[in-house]
Design a protein around this motif. Structure first.
Motif, PDB file in Angstrom:
ATOM      1  N   LEU A 113       0.783  -1.234   0.000  1.00  0.00           N
ATOM      2  CA  LEU A 113       0.000   0.000   0.000  1.00  0.00           C
ATOM      3  C   LEU A 113       0.817   1.287   0.000  1.00  0.00           C
ATOM      4  CD1 LEU A 113      -1.553   0.425   3.560  1.00  0.00           C
ATOM      5  CD2 LEU A 113       0.488  -0.935   3.051  1.00  0.00           C
ATOM      6  N   GLU A 117      -0.460   5.055  -0.036  1.00  0.00           N
ATOM      7  CA  GLU A 117      -0.571   5.550   1.335  1.00  0.00           C
ATOM      8  C   GLU A 117       0.845   5.625   1.909  1.00  0.00           C
ATOM      9  OE1 GLU A 117      -3.742   6.079   3.590  1.00  0.00           O
ATOM     10  OE2 GLU A 117      -3.833   6.807   1.549  1.00  0.00           O
ATOM     11  N   ALA A 155      -2.309  -5.155   2.294  1.00  0.00           N
ATOM     12  CA  ALA A 155      -2.264  -4.442   3.568  1.00  0.00           C
ATOM     13  C   ALA A 155      -1.199  -5.109   4.434  1.00  0.00           C
ATOM     14  CB  ALA A 155      -3.628  -4.519   4.245  1.00  0.00           C
ATOM     15  N   TYR A 161       2.320  -7.810  12.189  1.00  0.00           N
ATOM     16  CA  TYR A 161       2.018  -6.412  12.482  1.00  0.00           C
ATOM     17  C   TYR A 161       2.729  -5.905  13.733  1.00  0.00           C
ATOM     18  CZ  TYR A 161      -0.568  -2.029  12.660  1.00  0.00           C
ATOM     19  OH  TYR A 161      -0.906  -0.694  12.678  1.00  0.00           O
ATOM     20  N   THR A 171      -2.951   1.783  10.699  1.00  0.00           N
ATOM     21  CA  THR A 171      -3.369   0.988   9.538  1.00  0.00           C
ATOM     22  C   THR A 171      -3.892  -0.366  10.024  1.00  0.00           C
ATOM     23  OG1 THR A 171      -1.710   2.042   8.147  1.00  0.00           O
ATOM     24  CG2 THR A 171      -2.638  -0.027   7.358  1.00  0.00           C
ATOM     25  N   LYS A 172      -5.058  -0.753   9.545  1.00  0.00           N
ATOM     26  CA  LYS A 172      -5.682  -1.988   9.989  1.00  0.00           C
ATOM     27  C   LYS A 172      -5.025  -3.188   9.304  1.00  0.00           C
ATOM     28  CE  LYS A 172     -10.091  -4.302   9.400  1.00  0.00           C
ATOM     29  NZ  LYS A 172     -11.394  -4.143   8.741  1.00  0.00           N
ATOM     30  N   ARG A 197      -5.936  -4.421  -4.487  1.00  0.00           N
ATOM     31  CA  ARG A 197      -5.687  -3.863  -3.157  1.00  0.00           C
ATOM     32  C   ARG A 197      -6.225  -4.870  -2.144  1.00  0.00           C
ATOM     33  NH1 ARG A 197      -7.829   2.362  -3.787  1.00  0.00           N
ATOM     34  NH2 ARG A 197      -6.060   3.199  -4.962  1.00  0.00           N
ATOM     35  N   TRP A 200      -7.063  -3.393   2.048  1.00  0.00           N
ATOM     36  CA  TRP A 200      -6.992  -1.984   2.464  1.00  0.00           C
ATOM     37  C   TRP A 200      -7.732  -1.115   1.449  1.00  0.00           C
ATOM     38  CZ3 TRP A 200      -4.473   1.748  -0.600  1.00  0.00           C
ATOM     39  CH2 TRP A 200      -3.672   1.241  -1.638  1.00  0.00           C
ATOM     40  N   THR A 201      -8.182   0.022   1.975  1.00  0.00           N
ATOM     41  CA  THR A 201      -8.728   1.075   1.127  1.00  0.00           C
ATOM     42  C   THR A 201      -8.071   2.361   1.580  1.00  0.00           C
ATOM     43  OG1 THR A 201     -10.514   1.459   2.678  1.00  0.00           O
ATOM     44  CG2 THR A 201     -10.966  -0.020   0.826  1.00  0.00           C
ATOM     45  N   ARG A 202      -8.068   3.376   0.760  1.00  0.00           N
ATOM     46  CA  ARG A 202      -7.457   4.644   1.157  1.00  0.00           C
ATOM     47  C   ARG A 202      -8.147   5.188   2.397  1.00  0.00           C
ATOM     48  NH1 ARG A 202      -4.548   8.584  -2.825  1.00  0.00           N
ATOM     49  NH2 ARG A 202      -4.199   9.352  -0.744  1.00  0.00           N
ATOM     50  N   LEU A 204      -8.196   4.211   5.422  1.00  0.00           N
ATOM     51  CA  LEU A 204      -8.526   3.302   6.525  1.00  0.00           C
ATOM     52  C   LEU A 204      -7.226   2.830   7.185  1.00  0.00           C
ATOM     53  CD1 LEU A 204     -10.756   1.815   8.049  1.00  0.00           C
ATOM     54  CD2 LEU A 204     -10.356  -0.122   6.530  1.00  0.00           C
TER      55      LEU A 204
END
Lengths: 204, 204
Positions: A113, A117, A155, A161, A171-172, A197, A200-202, A204
């Motif tokens: 991402l 992002e 993501a 993580y 970031t999730k 993608r 993830w989305t922008r 989020l």
């Protein structure tokens, strides 16, 4: 299908391996473990890999290194890591794999991402991810013999993580098993030139 | 403002030179002509340029080479041209220019539409343009001292379209004087991290 999975030992690679193994004959490849070894930064290593593996139906690459660090501390050598490994490593997997992939086969590469992002220490990652996606969009139009190419932009994975949270505050993360679904879509679907993608989305 | 213009002798460079000269002190730079010379593929040449020019307010680069050709005929050396010249040449102009650019200054780089509108022989151009845009999006967030960075992605220029039409069938060319406006917007405006699509939209 005979699917070559480069980077099967990594966080995303493990998820992809589990997802694919139920439906396909997976050839597991990594730097030092698996059925075969490859250093994707070395074109000769890639050539040896392909001549050892023989014909295949799909190639997935979840491997690829870039350097992370503050912009003003970046040296030419730091940029070179990403150019040689995650960028040209993946490009060379495609270019050299064209002689070995079967008609109608597919290549699925991996970015992330950070291109869309950006994060504080990820200027090289953004550059390299963007480069891979530009290559895929353009190559999709000119690959011969019905061969397709896509790229998964995952993501951060839940599994890694904790170690990487400082890069991706807010970031999730998503499980590698979810990210892995995009690779199946690329391999078994009809798409070409797509950037998936994964998780993830922008914003989020 | 003191604006360093790399590639002033090219088609777009000439348009930018005319546009900027009315409002700014333009320092004209090219490979072999102008007030100063530089080979952007050579970091040492860039360092010499900056120490000769001294402090400046804005840098514009309209120079940068990539190889065009059918995908299956691309060699590693062909990819390397774009990586060293249009990609790392522009990245190094930024990285090495940080020591010389004044507070609140701006960098404006150049890509092209091929990243979003691929053409048959433009896989390397798509990859390199995309990489530069990824770098700019990420660097914009971390540049110090109020320094901004943008990139202009120009349509083909009317002035050179006859020679390049075979690459861009059906693409509407625009005058270099129109493309040049985006550089002024970048230099004198407030934007950072922007990709200006100068004279083209998708599907036109």
């Amino acid at each position: 299908m005979k699917v070559v999975l480069i980077g099967f030992g990594g966080t995303i690679g493990k998820g992809v391996d589990q997802e694919l193994a139920a439906y396909h004959d997976v050839v597991r490849v990594d730097l030092k473990t698996g059925d075969f070894n490859v250093d994707i930064a070395d074109p000769k290593s890639i050539e040896t890999l392909y001549s050892d593996i023989g014909a295949f139906d799909a190639l997935v690459c979840t491997a690829g290194s870039v350097h992370f660090g503050p912009l003003e501390e970046f040296t030419p050598a730091h940029f070179e890591i990403g150019l040689r490994n995650k960028l040209m490593g993946q490009v060379n997997l495609v270019m050299l794999g064209l002689k070995h992939i079967r008609n109608g086969g597919s290549f699925t590469l991996t970015t992330g991402l950070l291109n869309e992002e950006p994060i504080r220490e990820g200027v090289s990652a953004a550059m390299v991810n963007s480069a891979v996606e530009g290559f895929v969009r353009a190559a999709a139009n000119v690959l011969p013999r019905g061969i397709r190419i896509n790229v998964v932009s995952p993501a951060p994975a839940v599994e890694s993580y904790a170690a990487h949270r400082h890069y991706f505050p807010g970031t999730k993360p998503v499980p590698a098993s979810e990210i892995a679904l995009s690779y199946t879509k690329s391999i078994e679907g009809s798409h070409t030139g797509r950037v998936y993608r994964a998780g993830w989305t922008r914003d989020l």
